[in-house]
Write an enzyme that holds these catalytic residues in place. Structure first.
Site, PDB file in Angstrom:
ATOM      1  N   HIS B  83     -16.181  33.570  28.230  1.00  0.00           N
ATOM      2  CA  HIS B  83     -15.565  32.683  29.208  1.00  0.00           C
ATOM      3  C   HIS B  83     -16.653  31.868  29.881  1.00  0.00           C
ATOM      4  O   HIS B  83     -17.709  32.395  30.225  1.00  0.00           O
ATOM      5  CB  HIS B  83     -14.827  33.502  30.278  1.00  0.00           C
ATOM      6  CG  HIS B  83     -14.249  32.646  31.376  1.00  0.00           C
ATOM      7  ND1 HIS B  83     -13.030  32.030  31.252  1.00  0.00           N
ATOM      8  CD2 HIS B  83     -14.747  32.283  32.586  1.00  0.00           C
ATOM      9  CE1 HIS B  83     -12.795  31.329  32.356  1.00  0.00           C
ATOM     10  NE2 HIS B  83     -13.825  31.472  33.180  1.00  0.00           N
ATOM     11  N   ASP B 162      -1.496  35.711  37.818  1.00  0.00           N
ATOM     12  CA  ASP B 162      -2.644  34.835  38.016  1.00  0.00           C
ATOM     13  C   ASP B 162      -2.242  33.374  37.953  1.00  0.00           C
ATOM     14  O   ASP B 162      -2.711  32.557  38.744  1.00  0.00           O
ATOM     15  CB  ASP B 162      -3.723  35.109  36.964  1.00  0.00           C
ATOM     16  CG  ASP B 162      -4.870  34.112  37.107  1.00  0.00           C
ATOM     17  OD1 ASP B 162      -5.582  34.203  38.114  1.00  0.00           O
ATOM     18  OD2 ASP B 162      -5.011  33.228  36.247  1.00  0.00           O
ATOM     19  N   ARG B 169      -3.329  28.702  45.030  1.00  0.00           N
ATOM     20  CA  ARG B 169      -4.686  28.519  45.583  1.00  0.00           C
ATOM     21  C   ARG B 169      -5.145  27.089  45.391  1.00  0.00           C
ATOM     22  O   ARG B 169      -5.805  26.514  46.271  1.00  0.00           O
ATOM     23  CB  ARG B 169      -5.661  29.490  44.923  1.00  0.00           C
ATOM     24  CG  ARG B 169      -5.478  30.928  45.400  1.00  0.00           C
ATOM     25  CD  ARG B 169      -6.251  31.907  44.504  1.00  0.00           C
ATOM     26  NE  ARG B 169      -7.651  31.562  44.445  1.00  0.00           N
ATOM     27  CZ  ARG B 169      -8.432  31.707  43.378  1.00  0.00           C
ATOM     28  NH1 ARG B 169      -7.934  32.194  42.247  1.00  0.00           N
ATOM     29  NH2 ARG B 169      -9.694  31.371  43.409  1.00  0.00           N
ATOM     30  N   SER B 184      -9.290  36.389  39.005  1.00  0.00           N
ATOM     31  CA  SER B 184      -8.544  35.484  38.135  1.00  0.00           C
ATOM     32  C   SER B 184      -9.126  35.479  36.722  1.00  0.00           C
ATOM     33  O   SER B 184      -8.411  35.594  35.726  1.00  0.00           O
ATOM     34  CB  SER B 184      -8.577  34.076  38.746  1.00  0.00           C
ATOM     35  OG  SER B 184      -8.019  33.130  37.867  1.00  0.00           O
ATOM     36  N   LYS B 188      -7.561  37.824  33.117  1.00  0.00           N
ATOM     37  CA  LYS B 188      -7.155  37.188  31.863  1.00  0.00           C
ATOM     38  C   LYS B 188      -7.901  37.769  30.672  1.00  0.00           C
ATOM     39  O   LYS B 188      -7.325  37.981  29.603  1.00  0.00           O
ATOM     40  CB  LYS B 188      -7.383  35.674  31.966  1.00  0.00           C
ATOM     41  CG  LYS B 188      -6.332  35.004  32.852  1.00  0.00           C
ATOM     42  CD  LYS B 188      -6.489  33.502  32.933  1.00  0.00           C
ATOM     43  CE  LYS B 188      -7.628  33.130  33.848  1.00  0.00           C
ATOM     44  NZ  LYS B 188      -7.552  31.754  34.350  1.00  0.00           N
TER      45      LYS B 188
END
Lengths: 420, 420
Positions: B83, B162, B169, B184, B188
């Site tokens: 990520h 999320d 948010r 968050s 995932k």
């Protein structure tokens, strides 16, 4: 105020910046119209609790709240108004409104409901059969003109923005910020149209603000904001570590106001604050030597007579005030040991009184027989509770009296006073 | 989690306390079910930005988010995932996923869309005609099994909590908190089922986090959280003061990945980070001497061949990758004076590229011809823009290149690395 602009405004507040006056105008207008959603408003409110509001921001927010609804017009009547931040046995309004009117100054008092452990003036008046507080603006004005005073509920058409914002803040734990609190209070008073306003800011364990410095900061802010609208204003910071009067419960507090104005029973602490608030109201209306006028209005019975006329004008049945008696059964709560009454837990007694009135109606509640500072012997009466269910509450009521071998240090009752 | 309990939880967070693990569970479950409203959730999110989250709170929030949806199961396939927190010309995923697969480690990459000025891996892949990224879990698994790698969009059934929380948010300016960001991201990745995860945390003017220390804090948190779920993890903090690669725009970045894997064009900064991320992925999967394997996979053409197979498996038409060319017209942006390229404004170029692709499609964008540190003479090519509307953007693109008489000090590209 569209969603991206509102997001940027929240981000700036979050990062510690002040928002511009026209942003506050647009935010409140958008919130009332529904174009600014509750989620964005809640995030902004929490950012305000975090970062605080600059004076100019608070003023802009107050103006925007006033602009969200109608404003009462009084022509040449020039009434005054007062506001208390709320406490236990705080029966000042019911006493001071007719008292000041009897001194020749019209009072147009807009009041609220009970909040948490504190009582609300409207609930107290409505404990008297027949009394209405939902006066239309025209009826409110007509009564002030004719009787010299009235106590009415805030109309839905005055500052609807505050109503919506306060409900949101209550749900989202964003109440405790001096700027948000001051804007909420002052916007309602300004929309009410009074020419001078007196604030009674309560500080202590039984108030929403515990610390005196916090309360003094709020008092300064309230008077400065009010002055920015061109109205003179005074604020007293008064002690709320103990219950103010000696009766707790909607009807009992009305009964205490009756007896106070009649001169048959005046709790010492309540009397000090009533005279101070009435004096501040008269002074802010330009009256000289207010203390003498107050004394005359009390001694002559003029204040009590004005109280009866005000209640009658608002629907009280003839004789209802005289007929008001505490609920039954009465239960004595006595001291289990000797000592000084060092502290009385106002929040605990406020909550017990609320439970008693919920079960036993408006004339149920608690009478405090030994104010803080008293000396008691074993078996002396600390309090009397009125209404069904009193037995189960007796231990909590007794525990609210902190008996100690040493007396508490004397504390000033009027902690500070400011004017603008 | 009813409204009064949620209000008390918000108040405790507002006052700096940590919420208990089971409170986070109930809050997220209530928010997903709709019993916790957006206003309360937004106020809580702002209170989290204010007070921060303790590690145990972040872990509880992450677990609650994972529990809000389904989790992918991989049996013995044991894929890894990576990520990036997002940057400009950050084409690392498209390069590293087939590269690591070619080294023998399966990669099941869940990706997101473009956010703000940064590109999204899904958008880049879809710039190639025919490519799909909305793979059903069974198709995703089958492709990883058969091809060794796949890049798919997060399914709606994974961590719906999320998705809902992030949208809130985003609207309420409550994105920037390390705990909320980490929960968050990690939720995932955990729901995606990878056995080891590598995070590329970008720091610098072109990233969402500007400061290195903030990025290092997030890197530590991401790896510690991932480890708390029993998965090994590594995090790199890499520089995003300048664009990472030399091409900016969805299709151009895919083209850069193609040329990188083919070996025909490798931007220096992009290569350093790709090798570091691929190395971290292989290391976290237990591969020894990953650098040699990477070199072999690149030199042999195995990585490029894996890239073609992955795209074909996801629907790319035969020959489409070879046929990919930049949009027309091309416009040269040249230096108006001589100097060192001291800084390149990644955000400005990212935004210009987004405008170009909005007008000119996926093959529009910007090629950076002089990376930071280059020496240029008057008239040298700084950049080429591709696609209609390039002329009007030329001044902004030129201004993104800060030419100076002195060169900038060299900065490390991989700022920090941590593992857990």
């Amino acid at each position: 105020m569209d969603e991206p602009r509102m997001r940027r405004a929240i981000a700036r507040k979050r990062d510690g910046a002040a928002l511009a006056a026209d942003e506050w105008t647009e935010i409140v207008a958008g919130f009332v119209a529904g174009t600014v959603g509750e989620a964005q408003m809640a995030a902004l409110a929490m950012a305000c609790v975090w970062r605080g509001l600059a004076f100019e921001e608070t003023l802009a927010l107050t103006r925007a709240l006033v602009a969200s609804g109608e404003t009462l017009e009084w022509a040449a009547l020039d009434p005054v108004d007062k506001h208390s931040t709320g406490g236990v046995a705080d029966g000042v309004s019911a006493i001071v409104v007719p008292l000041v009117a009897a001194c020749g100054i019209p009072v147009a008092k807009l009041s609220g409901r009970a909040l948490g452990h504190t009582g609300g003036t409207l609930d107290k008046l409505e404990a008297l059969p027949g009394v209405r507080t939902d006066l239309a603006p025209s009826a409110f004005r007509a009564q002030v003109e004719r009787v010299g005073c009235a106590i009415a509920a805030q109309s839905e058409r005055l500052v609807p923005g505050d109503k919506k914002l306060y409900a949101l803040r209550d749900r989202t734990a964003t109440v405790p910020d001096a700027g948000l609190i001051a804007a909420s209070i002052v916007s309602k008073k300004i929309a009410g149209g009074a020419v001078a306003i007196v604030y009674d800011v309560k500080a202590g364990r039984g108030a929403f603000m515990h610390g005196a410095s916090e309360a003094i900061e709020l008092a300064r802010l309230l008077t400065a904001l009010t002055r920015a609208f061109g109205r003179p204003s005074r604020a007293l910071v008064t002690d709320m570590d103990e219950p103010l009067g000696s009766r707790i419960g909607t009807g009992l507090e009305l009964l205490e106001a009756r007896d106070f104005l009649r001169g048959t029973h005046r709790a010492a602490r309540l009397e000090v604050v009533c005279r101070a608030v009435a004096g501040a109201l008269l002074r802010s209306a330009g009256v000289e030597s207010p203390e003498e006028r107050i004394e005359r209005a009390l001694a002559s019975g003029a204040a009590y007579e004005r109280f009866e006329r005000m209640l009658a004008a608002q629907g009280a049945r003839p004789g209802a005030l005289d007929a008001l008696v505490p609920a039954t059964p009465a239960q004595r709560i006595v001291a289990e040991r000797a000592g000084f009454v060092r502290e009385i837990d106002a929040v605990a007694l406020g909550e017990c009184a609320r439970e008693l009135t919920a079960r036993g109606g408006g004339a149920a509640g608690i009478a405090v027989m030994t104010p803080a500072g008293s000396v008691v012997r074993t078996g002396d009466e600390l309090a009397i509770s009125y209404g069904p269910g009193a037995a189960s509450l007796a231990p909590r009521i007794r525990d609210a009296f902190n008996l100690n071998e040493a007396p508490a240090a004397a504390r000033p009752l009027v902690v500070a006073e400011c004017s603008a």
